[in-house]
Write a protein that holds these residues in place. Structure first.
Motif, mmCIF file in Angstrom:
data_model
loop_
_atom_site.group_PDB
_atom_site.id
_atom_site.type_symbol
_atom_site.label_atom_id
_atom_site.label_comp_id
_atom_site.label_asym_id
_atom_site.label_seq_id
_atom_site.Cartn_x
_atom_site.Cartn_y
_atom_site.Cartn_z
ATOM 1 N N MET B 1 0.280 -9.322 0.467
ATOM 2 C CA MET B 1 1.468 -8.485 0.291
ATOM 3 C C MET B 1 1.320 -7.629 -0.957
ATOM 4 N N LEU B 2 1.711 -6.369 -0.815
ATOM 5 C CA LEU B 2 1.695 -5.466 -1.958
ATOM 6 C C LEU B 2 3.087 -5.447 -2.587
ATOM 7 N N ASP B 3 3.108 -5.601 -3.887
ATOM 8 C CA ASP B 3 4.393 -5.666 -4.567
ATOM 9 C C ASP B 3 4.382 -4.658 -5.712
ATOM 10 N N ILE B 4 5.216 -3.650 -5.614
ATOM 11 C CA ILE B 4 5.299 -2.631 -6.664
ATOM 12 C C ILE B 4 6.542 -2.959 -7.482
ATOM 13 N N ARG B 5 6.315 -3.186 -8.771
ATOM 14 C CA ARG B 5 7.439 -3.664 -9.583
ATOM 15 C C ARG B 5 7.688 -2.783 -10.801
ATOM 16 N N TYR B 11 4.618 12.468 -17.047
ATOM 17 C CA TYR B 11 3.604 13.447 -17.443
ATOM 18 C C TYR B 11 4.212 14.251 -18.584
ATOM 19 N N GLY B 12 3.745 14.011 -19.788
ATOM 20 C CA GLY B 12 4.366 14.659 -20.942
ATOM 21 C C GLY B 12 5.782 14.134 -21.092
ATOM 22 N N THR B 13 6.719 15.049 -21.135
ATOM 23 C CA THR B 13 8.116 14.627 -21.296
ATOM 24 C C THR B 13 8.810 14.456 -19.941
ATOM 25 N N ARG B 14 8.100 14.789 -18.872
ATOM 26 C CA ARG B 14 8.719 14.739 -17.538
ATOM 27 C C ARG B 14 8.447 13.385 -16.881
ATOM 28 N N GLU B 15 9.531 12.680 -16.626
ATOM 29 C CA GLU B 15 9.392 11.380 -15.967
ATOM 30 C C GLU B 15 9.343 11.610 -14.460
ATOM 31 N N VAL B 16 8.226 11.246 -13.838
ATOM 32 C CA VAL B 16 8.068 11.507 -12.405
ATOM 33 C C VAL B 16 8.374 10.271 -11.563
ATOM 34 N N LEU B 17 8.298 9.102 -12.164
ATOM 35 C CA LEU B 17 8.688 7.878 -11.458
ATOM 36 C C LEU B 17 9.560 7.043 -12.391
ATOM 37 N N THR B 18 10.651 6.555 -11.865
ATOM 38 C CA THR B 18 11.562 5.756 -12.685
ATOM 39 C C THR B 18 11.814 4.417 -12.008
ATOM 40 N N ASP B 19 11.291 3.383 -12.610
ATOM 41 C CA ASP B 19 11.558 2.020 -12.174
ATOM 42 C C ASP B 19 11.408 1.852 -10.648
ATOM 43 N N VAL B 20 10.263 2.276 -10.154
ATOM 44 C CA VAL B 20 10.025 2.205 -8.706
ATOM 45 C C VAL B 20 9.614 0.775 -8.314
ATOM 46 N N SER B 21 10.350 0.199 -7.408
ATOM 47 C CA SER B 21 10.043 -1.163 -6.942
ATOM 48 C C SER B 21 10.228 -1.255 -5.427
ATOM 49 N N PHE B 22 9.231 -1.791 -4.759
ATOM 50 C CA PHE B 22 9.374 -2.123 -3.339
ATOM 51 C C PHE B 22 8.173 -2.978 -2.937
ATOM 52 N N THR B 23 8.230 -3.529 -1.766
ATOM 53 C CA THR B 23 7.111 -4.357 -1.307
ATOM 54 C C THR B 23 6.616 -3.846 0.055
ATOM 55 N N VAL B 24 5.349 -4.070 0.299
ATOM 56 C CA VAL B 24 4.766 -3.774 1.614
ATOM 57 C C VAL B 24 4.219 -5.107 2.128
ATOM 58 N N GLY B 25 4.903 -5.646 3.108
ATOM 59 C CA GLY B 25 4.553 -6.988 3.589
ATOM 60 C C GLY B 25 3.296 -6.998 4.442
ATOM 61 N N ASP B 26 2.677 -8.165 4.549
ATOM 62 C CA ASP B 26 1.502 -8.335 5.408
ATOM 63 C C ASP B 26 1.864 -7.999 6.851
ATOM 64 N N ALA B 180 -2.752 -6.448 8.114
ATOM 65 C CA ALA B 180 -2.931 -5.561 6.957
ATOM 66 C C ALA B 180 -1.608 -4.888 6.596
ATOM 67 N N PRO B 181 -1.234 -4.893 5.321
ATOM 68 C CA PRO B 181 -0.072 -4.093 4.919
ATOM 69 C C PRO B 181 -0.435 -2.606 4.998
ATOM 70 N N VAL B 182 0.420 -1.834 5.635
ATOM 71 C CA VAL B 182 0.142 -0.403 5.802
ATOM 72 C C VAL B 182 1.296 0.398 5.206
ATOM 73 N N LEU B 183 0.960 1.229 4.231
ATOM 74 C CA LEU B 183 1.961 2.113 3.628
ATOM 75 C C LEU B 183 1.533 3.540 3.929
ATOM 76 N N PHE B 184 2.417 4.314 4.491
ATOM 77 C CA PHE B 184 2.053 5.717 4.726
ATOM 78 C C PHE B 184 3.252 6.620 4.488
ATOM 79 N N SER B 185 2.933 7.802 4.001
ATOM 80 C CA SER B 185 3.994 8.783 3.796
ATOM 81 C C SER B 185 3.958 9.781 4.935
ATOM 82 N N SER B 186 5.083 10.364 5.212
ATOM 83 C CA SER B 186 5.137 11.369 6.280
ATOM 84 C C SER B 186 6.429 12.156 6.174
#
Lengths: 347, 294
Positions: B1-5, B11-26, B180-186
């Motif tokens: 399992m993938l766990d993003i916590r 990038y510089g002063t620009r925050e592009v991700l803020t406290d991103v959390s989620f899981t991608v299960g098996d 396999a955990p599969v994460l895809f954007s679309s």
């Protein structure tokens, strides 16, 4: 899902795969392969042609009067005779078109008459008689120095060839790979940056060896370099080539603008050439400029190569120049590997 | 399992991700949805360990991801990047070898994937000579050829024709089916809706919604019902706790203040005759997406 799980990657294997792939890519890219050696061959042919036109073509055979100390004259006369050059020990015919004054292991050649003769064979004969090339001066009656353009410019031509391979043939394709996203893809493999960078070298190094070999063959054929000199020249070529690769990797370590790097790569060899002391005679440059130019690594290569090819005297010992080139190569290569990014968004 | 916590990235002063959390299960197909510039690609690159987060961590089965874990991932970047002049099969073998496969395994996996993705006949063609759709298939094959344990795919369906979409969906589903955990954007929400078990919606670098498709629909479903009967449905207007939204003879859409009110409508309709359909309206993914990023 297939069944073959990835095993622990072997550095040698990845290096081999990357090197082989680079070689095939370079072969497929005919235009790129041609362009990295084009500059060298173009300059070489240009210099050979100019040298022939200026110093050889349509000139009469030399008829020489040799003067000076007997100790120097005798072996020179023997050498000239063995090479079929008409020479006498005094101006007895009045038909001579060149004089050679030999003194204290130095030789001064003066071309006389309306129609100056081919003089390069004279210099070759003087060298063969034991006088170093650096101690031979050639001028016409008005005192205008005569230059063997090929010999004087071979170090510069070699440097240009190496730099074209390193910068245009290595830095530009690397940045193109980043621009196209290929490095981003490769960056997700377990391949280490240093392995990837090092694997760019073998096929390009082979191209560099073609340049080195050709310059060496010309040097031997023309009698510019001795056996000892050839060994030293080979070492200079190896170190120089590696140094130029290191700088190319540094140049390509972060950019994703292949066009910009292409422009820079085209300009660098020219700037380095003019700064090397091989184009402008050192005598005409002010001392502070000379000191500044001597700081440039490209100058170190040109001067080290010039010692054996052109008989010039470097500003410090050749072995010290080698040490400096080696140190810079290691330092710059490590820096390039450290700051190298697969993708500029990784910064 | 993938766990993003708690992943944060600037990038510089620009925050592009803020406290991103989620899981991608098996064995779970997880769709990662967001507008352009929302932070999808940055998140994916952090998952792969190509990019370092300023804060937070990515775990594989509770263990932080390291550089040596890269070979376990199959990654398809949004910016494609295959060698244009290299032949398709040669390229796949090459990438598999860089991931540490033996030559025989690399060739076997390549042949297998080309077959499954319908590219066998194109194996000897250079990438630049392929159509865009086939280039995309080759790119997907490149992500899968080393037989990864996790798949992270950035826009794998973009540029594919409907037939190719089906082929790729089937291949990815096969991976997920084997655990396999599969994460895809679309950006193709209809595909995401069909294919995904879980959904993560990101906007302005923040996770706005996260969970199974069913749970998200439940969470974002409105108290809206539709009914079709044999007779006229005009009587619904007079029912207590009911507001009619749409009406067309035997068909009506209404909102109920309580479950009891909606059930009362159903019971009354049955007493009047046959009820052809009665259902709570389920929001589409597109509707949920618009709602959560608004």
């Amino acid at each position: 899902m297939t069944t073959s799980r990835a095993t622990t990657p072997r550095v040698r294997s990845a290096f081999y795969e990357l090197s082989a792939s680079n070689a095939r890519e370079l072969y497929r890219n005919k235009k790129g392969s041609f362009s990295i050696l084009f500059m060298f061959f173009f300059l070489l042919l240009l210099i050979v042609g100019l040298n022939f036109a200026v110093n050889d073509g349509n000139r009469p055979e030399p008829i020489v009067a040799v003067t000076g100390a007997a100790a120097g004259m005798t072996p020179l006369l023997v050498t000239l005779d063995s090479r079929g050059v008409e020479a006498t020990s005094a101006r007895i015919t009045g038909e001579e078109n060149a004089t050679i004054n030999v003194n204290d292991n130095h030789a001064a050649v003066v071309l006389t008459g309306q129609d100056p003769p081919r003089w390069i064979p004279l210099v070759e004969a003087i060298e063969a008689s034991g006088i170093p090339y650096a101690n031979i001066a050639v001028q016409d009656e008005s005192g205008f120095a005569q230059v063997d353009l090929l010999r004087a410019n071979l170090p510069a031509v070699a440097a240009i060839g190496f730099m074209a391979i390193a910068f245009m043939g290595t830095a530009v394709p690397l940045v193109s790979l980043r621009q196209r996203g290929t490095l981003r893809l490769l960056g997700t493999t377990p391949v280490k940056k240093l392995t990837f960078i090092a694997a760019q070298t073998p096929v390009r190094f082979a191209s560099g060896m073609v340049v080195a070999l050709l310059v060496s063959v010309i040097s031997i054929a023309m009698g510019y370099v001795s056996v000892v000199g050839l060994a030293r020249l080979t070492a200079t070529f190896l170190l120089g080539l590696l140094m130029f690769f290191a700088f190319a990797y540094l140049l390509a370590s972060r950019s994703r603008n292949a066009e910009l790097i292409n422009h820079i790569s085209a300009v660098i060899p020219v700037l380095a050439l003019f700064a090397s002391g091989e184009v402008f005679p050192k005598q005409i440059l002010p001392e502070p400029v000379l000191v500044a130019l001597n700081v440039l690594p490209t100058t170190w290569f040109a001067q080290a190569a010039g010692t054996d090819l052109s008989g010039t005297t470097p500003f410090i010992d050749v072995y010290l120049l080698w040490a400096m080139m080696l140190a810079v190569t290691i330092g710059v290569a490590l820096l390039a590997a450290r700051i190298f990014v697969w993708d500029d968004r990784d910064r | 399992m993938l766990d993003i916590r708690g992943v944060t990235k600037s990038y510089g002063t620009r925050e592009v991700l803020t406290d991103v959390s989620f899981t991608v299960g098996d064995g779970c197909m997880t769709g990662f949805v967001g507008a352009n510039g929302a932070g999808k690609t940055t998140t994916m690159r952090i998952i792969l360990g190509v990019l370092s987060p300023d804060e937070g961590t990515v775990l594989i089965d509770s263990v932080p991801v390291t550089a040596s874990d890269r070979r376990r991932f199959g990654y398809m970047p949004e910016e494609r990047g295959l060698y244009p002049k290299m032949k398709v099969a040669e390229q796949l073998v090459y990438l598999a070898r860089l991931h540490g496969l033996s030559p025989a395994s690399a060739r076997r996996n390549t042949a297998d994937l080309l077959e499954r993705l319908g590219l066998t006949e194109r194996a000897g063609d250079t990438v630049e000579s392929l159509s865009l759709g086939n280039q995309q298939r080759a790119q997907i094959a490149a992500a899968l050829v080393h037989d990864p344990e996790f798949l992270v795919l950035d826009e794998p369906f973009s540029g594919l024709d409907p037939l190719a979409v089906e082929v790729v969906m089937s291949v990815l589903a096969g991976y997920a089916a084997q655990g396999a955990p599969v994460l895809f954007s679309s950006h193709q929400l209809d595909i995401v809706e069909r294919l995904c078990d879980d959904l993560v919606i990101i906007a302005d670098g923040e996770i706005r919604a996260n969970g199974s498709g069913e749970a998200l629909r439940e969470q974002h479903s409105s108290p809206r019902f539709e009914i079709r009967t044999e007779g006229d449905t005009g009587w619904i207007r007079s029912q207590p706790g009911i507001t009619v939204i749409d009406f067309d003879g035997d068909f009506a859409v209404f909102e109920a203040e309580t479950d009891a009110a909606s059930q009362a409508v159903l019971r009354h309709a049955i007493t009047l005759g046959a009820v052809q359909t009665f259902s709570q309206q389920r929001p589409s993914l597109a509707t949920i997406f618009k709602e959560v990023i608004a």
